[in-house]
Design a protein around this motif. Structure first.
Motif, PDB file in Angstrom:
ATOM      1  N   ASP A   1      30.703  90.477  57.891  1.00 53.42           N
ATOM      2  CA  ASP A   1      31.852  91.488  58.315  1.00 53.42           C
ATOM      3  C   ASP A   1      33.076  90.691  59.347  1.00 53.42           C
ATOM      4  OD1 ASP A   1      33.073  93.882  58.427  1.00 53.42           O
ATOM      5  OD2 ASP A   1      31.932  94.413  60.272  1.00 53.42           O
ATOM      6  N   GLY A   2      33.897  90.666  58.897  1.00 54.94           N
ATOM      7  CA  GLY A   2      35.209  89.940  59.579  1.00 54.94           C
ATOM      8  C   GLY A   2      35.031  88.460  59.739  1.00 54.94           C
ATOM      9  N   MET A   3      34.093  87.885  58.656  1.00 60.03           N
ATOM     10  CA  MET A   3      34.149  86.415  58.602  1.00 60.03           C
ATOM     11  C   MET A   3      34.355  85.845  57.172  1.00 60.03           C
ATOM     12  SD  MET A   3      30.935  85.642  61.340  1.00 60.03           S
ATOM     13  CE  MET A   3      31.283  83.647  61.213  1.00 60.03           C
ATOM     14  N   CYS A   4      35.035  85.160  56.914  1.00 57.97           N
ATOM     15  CA  CYS A   4      35.238  84.284  55.811  1.00 57.97           C
ATOM     16  C   CYS A   4      35.088  82.798  55.595  1.00 57.97           C
ATOM     17  CB  CYS A   4      36.876  84.608  55.066  1.00 57.97           C
ATOM     18  SG  CYS A   4      36.945  86.440  54.850  1.00 57.97           S
ATOM     19  N   THR A   5      34.893  82.436  54.544  1.00 57.08           N
ATOM     20  CA  THR A   5      34.935  80.958  54.237  1.00 57.08           C
ATOM     21  C   THR A   5      36.009  80.406  53.346  1.00 57.08           C
ATOM     22  OG1 THR A   5      32.490  80.566  54.589  1.00 57.08           O
ATOM     23  CG2 THR A   5      33.757  78.886  53.248  1.00 57.08           C
ATOM     24  N   LEU A   6      36.479  79.313  53.516  1.00 59.17           N
ATOM     25  CA  LEU A   6      37.770  78.644  52.865  1.00 59.17           C
ATOM     26  C   LEU A   6      37.358  77.432  52.482  1.00 59.17           C
ATOM     27  CD1 LEU A   6      40.641  78.661  51.767  1.00 59.17           C
ATOM     28  CD2 LEU A   6      41.325  77.899  54.138  1.00 59.17           C
ATOM     29  N   LYS A   7      37.441  77.114  50.984  1.00 55.13           N
ATOM     30  CA  LYS A   7      37.096  75.829  50.634  1.00 55.13           C
ATOM     31  C   LYS A   7      38.115  75.379  49.723  1.00 55.13           C
ATOM     32  CE  LYS A   7      33.520  74.726  48.790  1.00 55.13           C
ATOM     33  NZ  LYS A   7      32.005  74.455  48.336  1.00 55.13           N
ATOM     34  N   ILE A   8      38.877  74.121  50.522  1.00 55.48           N
ATOM     35  CA  ILE A   8      40.113  73.564  49.863  1.00 55.48           C
ATOM     36  C   ILE A   8      40.240  72.363  49.071  1.00 55.48           C
ATOM     37  CG2 ILE A   8      42.428  73.008  50.179  1.00 55.48           C
ATOM     38  CD1 ILE A   8      42.081  74.365  52.886  1.00 55.48           C
ATOM     39  N   GLY A   9      40.036  72.201  47.643  1.00 52.32           N
ATOM     40  CA  GLY A   9      39.966  70.997  47.035  1.00 52.32           C
ATOM     41  C   GLY A   9      41.246  69.946  47.265  1.00 52.32           C
ATOM     42  N   LYS A  10      41.258  69.169  46.566  1.00 50.79           N
ATOM     43  CA  LYS A  10      42.133  68.141  46.482  1.00 50.79           C
ATOM     44  C   LYS A  10      43.716  68.590  45.958  1.00 50.79           C
ATOM     45  CE  LYS A  10      40.638  65.565  42.592  1.00 50.79           C
ATOM     46  NZ  LYS A  10      41.558  66.199  41.452  1.00 50.79           N
ATOM     47  N   GLN A  11      43.547  69.784  45.262  1.00 54.13           N
ATOM     48  CA  GLN A  11      44.672  69.987  44.631  1.00 54.13           C
ATOM     49  C   GLN A  11      45.608  70.680  45.504  1.00 54.13           C
ATOM     50  OE1 GLN A  11      41.720  70.855  43.531  1.00 54.13           O
ATOM     51  NE2 GLN A  11      41.323  70.509  41.312  1.00 54.13           N
ATOM     52  N   PHE A  12      45.113  71.153  46.876  1.00 56.54           N
ATOM     53  CA  PHE A  12      46.088  71.816  47.854  1.00 56.54           C
ATOM     54  C   PHE A  12      45.836  70.915  49.147  1.00 56.54           C
ATOM     55  CE2 PHE A  12      44.865  75.520  45.195  1.00 56.54           C
ATOM     56  CZ  PHE A  12      46.113  75.900  44.696  1.00 56.54           C
TER      57      PHE A  12
END
Length: 126
Positions: free
Chosen positions: A98-109
């Protein structure tokens, strides 16, 4: 440029497209139609601009599911998105608590573009 769009088959499904110019070419739009957000909205290929689209969820037993390519404890949310590029995960943003997210960024960005997309998702209505 980023543009949230509605799915033609199911208006409950949220998705978006991102238009990113090729890093080796400076991008200066000469009119409104060449704005990256408008290019993303249309989803039409433009020279030296790559368009990424979010993966559509799959309906299983009456529930929509997204696959994030790993064993994650994900909370269902309209703000969960994943982008694949040629079979490789380019970006994933999903709610883990609740209120927390995960962000995974690949080499494309770049990290900056990935963070900007996460802010746009977090602050979008719905």
């Amino acid at each position: 440029g980023i543009s949230f769009i509605t799915n033609d088959n199911d208006h409950k499904i949220r998705m978006f497209r991102v238009a990113v110019p090729d890093a080796s070419f400076p991008y200066f739009p000469s009119n409104k139609q060449e704005d990256l957000s408008r290019i993303a909205q249309k989803g039409v290929n433009v020279p030296n601009v790559k368009i990424f689209s979010t993966q559509l969820p799959v309906k299983e037993k009456g529930v929509f599911r997204l696959y994030f390519g790993g064993a994650y404890d994900v909370i269902s949310s309209t703000k969960n998105f994943v982008i694949y590029d040629d079979g490789t995960q380019a970006l994933a943003f999903f709610k883990i608590f609740d209120g927390m997210c995960t962000l995974k960024i690949g080499k494309q960005f770049s990290n900056l573009i990935g963070f900007a997309i996460a802010v746009a998702i977090s602050t979008s209505p719905k």
